[in-house]
Write an enzyme that holds these catalytic residues in place. Sequence first.
Site, PDB file in Angstrom:
ATOM      1  N   HIS A   1      13.584  10.353  50.424  1.00  0.00           N
ATOM      2  CA  HIS A   1      15.359  10.468  51.020  1.00  0.00           C
ATOM      3  C   HIS A   1      15.452  12.173  51.427  1.00  0.00           C
ATOM      4  O   HIS A   1      14.993  12.922  50.785  1.00  0.00           O
ATOM      5  CB  HIS A   1      16.181   9.904  50.111  1.00  0.00           C
ATOM      6  CG  HIS A   1      16.090  10.541  48.862  1.00  0.00           C
ATOM      7  ND1 HIS A   1      16.695  11.696  48.361  1.00  0.00           N
ATOM      8  CD2 HIS A   1      15.855   9.973  47.471  1.00  0.00           C
ATOM      9  CE1 HIS A   1      16.614  11.794  47.218  1.00  0.00           C
ATOM     10  NE2 HIS A   1      15.989  10.955  46.701  1.00  0.00           N
TER      11      HIS A   1
ATOM     12  N   HIS B   1      15.025  18.618  40.284  1.00  0.00           N
ATOM     13  CA  HIS B   1      14.936  19.931  40.900  1.00  0.00           C
ATOM     14  C   HIS B   1      15.771  20.773  40.267  1.00  0.00           C
ATOM     15  O   HIS B   1      16.558  20.478  39.221  1.00  0.00           O
ATOM     16  CB  HIS B   1      15.495  19.314  42.431  1.00  0.00           C
ATOM     17  CG  HIS B   1      16.874  19.256  42.546  1.00  0.00           C
ATOM     18  ND1 HIS B   1      17.482  17.935  42.029  1.00  0.00           N
ATOM     19  CD2 HIS B   1      17.962  19.850  42.914  1.00  0.00           C
ATOM     20  CE1 HIS B   1      18.623  17.752  42.107  1.00  0.00           C
ATOM     21  NE2 HIS B   1      18.948  18.961  42.677  1.00  0.00           N
TER      22      HIS B   1
ATOM     23  N   GLU C   1      25.917  23.656  41.517  1.00  0.00           N
ATOM     24  CA  GLU C   1      26.355  22.216  41.838  1.00  0.00           C
ATOM     25  C   GLU C   1      27.397  21.751  40.879  1.00  0.00           C
ATOM     26  O   GLU C   1      27.049  21.645  39.931  1.00  0.00           O
ATOM     27  CB  GLU C   1      25.027  20.981  41.857  1.00  0.00           C
ATOM     28  CG  GLU C   1      23.888  21.385  42.638  1.00  0.00           C
ATOM     29  CD  GLU C   1      22.856  20.593  42.663  1.00  0.00           C
ATOM     30  OE1 GLU C   1      22.885  19.395  42.373  1.00  0.00           O
ATOM     31  OE2 GLU C   1      21.755  20.797  42.969  1.00  0.00           O
TER      32      GLU C   1
ATOM     33  N   TYR D   1      27.913   6.430  39.193  1.00  0.00           N
ATOM     34  CA  TYR D   1      27.285   7.341  40.101  1.00  0.00           C
ATOM     35  C   TYR D   1      25.729   6.846  39.725  1.00  0.00           C
ATOM     36  O   TYR D   1      25.228   6.267  38.642  1.00  0.00           O
ATOM     37  CB  TYR D   1      27.096   8.613  39.637  1.00  0.00           C
ATOM     38  CG  TYR D   1      26.301   9.622  40.518  1.00  0.00           C
ATOM     39  CD1 TYR D   1      26.203   9.335  41.597  1.00  0.00           C
ATOM     40  CD2 TYR D   1      25.503  10.364  39.540  1.00  0.00           C
ATOM     41  CE1 TYR D   1      25.373  10.076  42.318  1.00  0.00           C
ATOM     42  CE2 TYR D   1      24.621  11.325  40.143  1.00  0.00           C
ATOM     43  CZ  TYR D   1      24.417  11.426  41.563  1.00  0.00           C
ATOM     44  OH  TYR D   1      23.669  12.130  42.334  1.00  0.00           O
TER      45      TYR D   1
ATOM     46  N   HIS E   1      25.585  21.847  37.379  1.00  0.00           N
ATOM     47  CA  HIS E   1      24.308  22.470  36.998  1.00  0.00           C
ATOM     48  C   HIS E   1      24.071  23.724  38.037  1.00  0.00           C
ATOM     49  O   HIS E   1      24.203  23.710  39.226  1.00  0.00           O
ATOM     50  CB  HIS E   1      23.216  21.315  37.716  1.00  0.00           C
ATOM     51  CG  HIS E   1      23.281  19.880  37.038  1.00  0.00           C
ATOM     52  ND1 HIS E   1      23.691  18.951  37.740  1.00  0.00           N
ATOM     53  CD2 HIS E   1      23.236  19.805  35.955  1.00  0.00           C
ATOM     54  CE1 HIS E   1      23.838  17.795  36.992  1.00  0.00           C
ATOM     55  NE2 HIS E   1      23.647  18.457  35.598  1.00  0.00           N
TER      56      HIS E   1
ATOM     57  N   HIS F   1      17.682  19.771  36.698  1.00  0.00           N
ATOM     58  CA  HIS F   1      18.445  18.511  36.714  1.00  0.00           C
ATOM     59  C   HIS F   1      17.741  17.476  37.255  1.00  0.00           C
ATOM     60  O   HIS F   1      16.656  17.558  38.179  1.00  0.00           O
ATOM     61  CB  HIS F   1      19.804  18.699  36.835  1.00  0.00           C
ATOM     62  CG  HIS F   1      20.072  19.158  38.021  1.00  0.00           C
ATOM     63  ND1 HIS F   1      19.843  20.403  38.401  1.00  0.00           N
ATOM     64  CD2 HIS F   1      21.039  18.308  39.125  1.00  0.00           C
ATOM     65  CE1 HIS F   1      20.248  20.485  39.667  1.00  0.00           C
ATOM     66  NE2 HIS F   1      20.894  19.186  40.457  1.00  0.00           N
TER      67      HIS F   1
HETATM   68 FE   LIG Z   1      21.262  18.488  42.108  1.00  0.00          FE
END
Ligand SMILES: [Fe+2]
Length: 470
Positions: free
Chosen positions: A297, A340, A346, A355, A371, A377
Site C-alpha cells: 500500500h 516504521h 504524527e 481504527y 509518535h 511504531h
Molecule cells: Fe505512522
Amino acid sequence: MPATKFTTPEKYKYQNGFGSYHESEAIEGALPVGANAPQKPPYGLYTEKLSGTSFTAPRHENQQTWLYRVLPSAAHSPFIPREFTSNNTNPDTQQMHQIPNQLRWDPFDLDESVDWVHGLKLVAGAGDPTLKHGIGILIFAAGKSMGKNEAFYSADGDFLIVLQHGVLDIQTELGHILVRPNEICVIPRGVRYRVELPDGPVRGYILELYSGHFQLPELGPIGSNCLANARDFQAPVAYFEEDTMGEYEIISKFNGHLFVATQTHTPFDVVAWHGLYYPYKYDLGRFNTIGSISFDHPDPSIFTVLSAPSAHPGTAIADFVIFPPRWLVGEDTFRPPWYHRNTMSEFMGLIGGEYDAKSGGGFRPGGASLHNIMSAHGPDAETHQKASEAQLQPMKVGEGSMAFMFESCLMVGVTDWGLNLCRKVQEDYNEESWTRLKPHFQIPEGVRRMDNRVDEGPKEELVASMRLHS
Ligand SMILES: [Fe+2]
C-alpha cells in the site's frame, strides 16, 4: 451518495469551491461594482480589507477579502490582558516536554461548564506564533455557547477544527457555518467568530497553523481529480446583524495570551464581502480515497486532505490526513500500516469507530496518540498476528470509522497539560502494543549464513608477501 449521512440537518447556504474567489451580499447592491473602495460605498457602509497574506505575496498565494460593514473593526476600547484560569493556550507559560516515547491518551474529558474560548487546551506544539512558524495542537471541550455579545479570534494562526462530538454552530464575520462530526472547518487567522452549541457538549481537536495557510495537496500522476475535490469545500454567505448601541467583547488570542476589548457595535455587521480569505468547511465523507489495486500500500500521504507546505517542496509544516472507510484488495500484502520510524511527527485522533491498525480498544474516539520524530511504531501485536494470517479477500475496513493525523516536519513538544494535568496518558501504551510482539525468525537447516568480512586469503601467503617487500 458519497457523503456523510448527518443526523443534524443543514441550516445554512454556502458557496462551493476551495481557493475560489467568492463574493456574497446580504442586501442586493451592497457590493461595489468595479472598485474595491469607492468614495461612498453602497448604503453608507464602511470598507475594510482583511489581509491573509502580505500585500506583495505572489498572485497564486495572495489571499485577502474586502468587507463592507456597518462600522470598522478598529472602533473598540484598548485590549486588556485577561488569562482565563481554565484556559491553557499559551506556550510561554508552560514547559514543553520533548520526549521520544510513543504517547497515547484516553479520551479527553467533556467539560460542560465552559464555552469555546475557555475550553481550548494546548496539548502539543512546535515553533512560535511570533515568528509565524510552527503549529499548535489543541483539544477543545465545551458545554456552553459563547455569549451573544462575544466574538473570538486568533492572531496566531488558522484553526483547522476537527469536531469529534456535538455540533458547532459558528457565526463568523463572513456568515454562518454549521459543523457536525465528520465535518472539518477552517477559520483563518484574524476572522472573528462566536460558537454556539445547539446540541449540547462538544469535543474535538484543533490544528493551529502558525505558518501560511492550508492548500489542497498536489495530485501528481493521480491527475486532476480525487482526494478532496475543490468543489466540496463550502464557504459561508454574507449575513449581518445591526446594533451600534450595545456592549460587545472581542477576545483575542495573541501569542497564546488572551486579551479582551469592548465595543458598542456588533462585530457581525458585514453586509457584503468578496475575496479569497474566508472560513470554510468540508465533509470528510466526500473524500475520494485512493489506494493500491495490486500489492503493497502506498505511503499515508495518499490520504492527505489539506497540506500546509514548508519552503521545502514536498515537506509540510502540517498535513491533515484521514483514514476513511475503504476497500483493501492488495494481493500478498501485509495490509495494515508497516512498522516504521518517521522523520515527521504524527499526532493522531479518532472521530468515531475503530481504527483498523490497532486492536484492544486503547485508541478511542476523543483520545489521541503521538509518535514523534523517529519514534518507532506500527500495528500492535494482535493486529500483526491477525493481518499476517488473514485470508486476503477484498475487504472493507474502517466502516463507520474516521481516524485522522496531523503530520508535521517539526518535532512536537507536549505541554504540561498534555503530559500531566489532563491525566489521560496511558502508561502501558508501548507494553500493550509492541513489547508483546513475538519473534518468528528461523533459519532453516542448510541455509548458509553469509560472512560480512572480506576474505583475506591464507595467512602464510600474507606473511611471505610482507617479507618479500621488506
Ligand atoms: Fe505512522
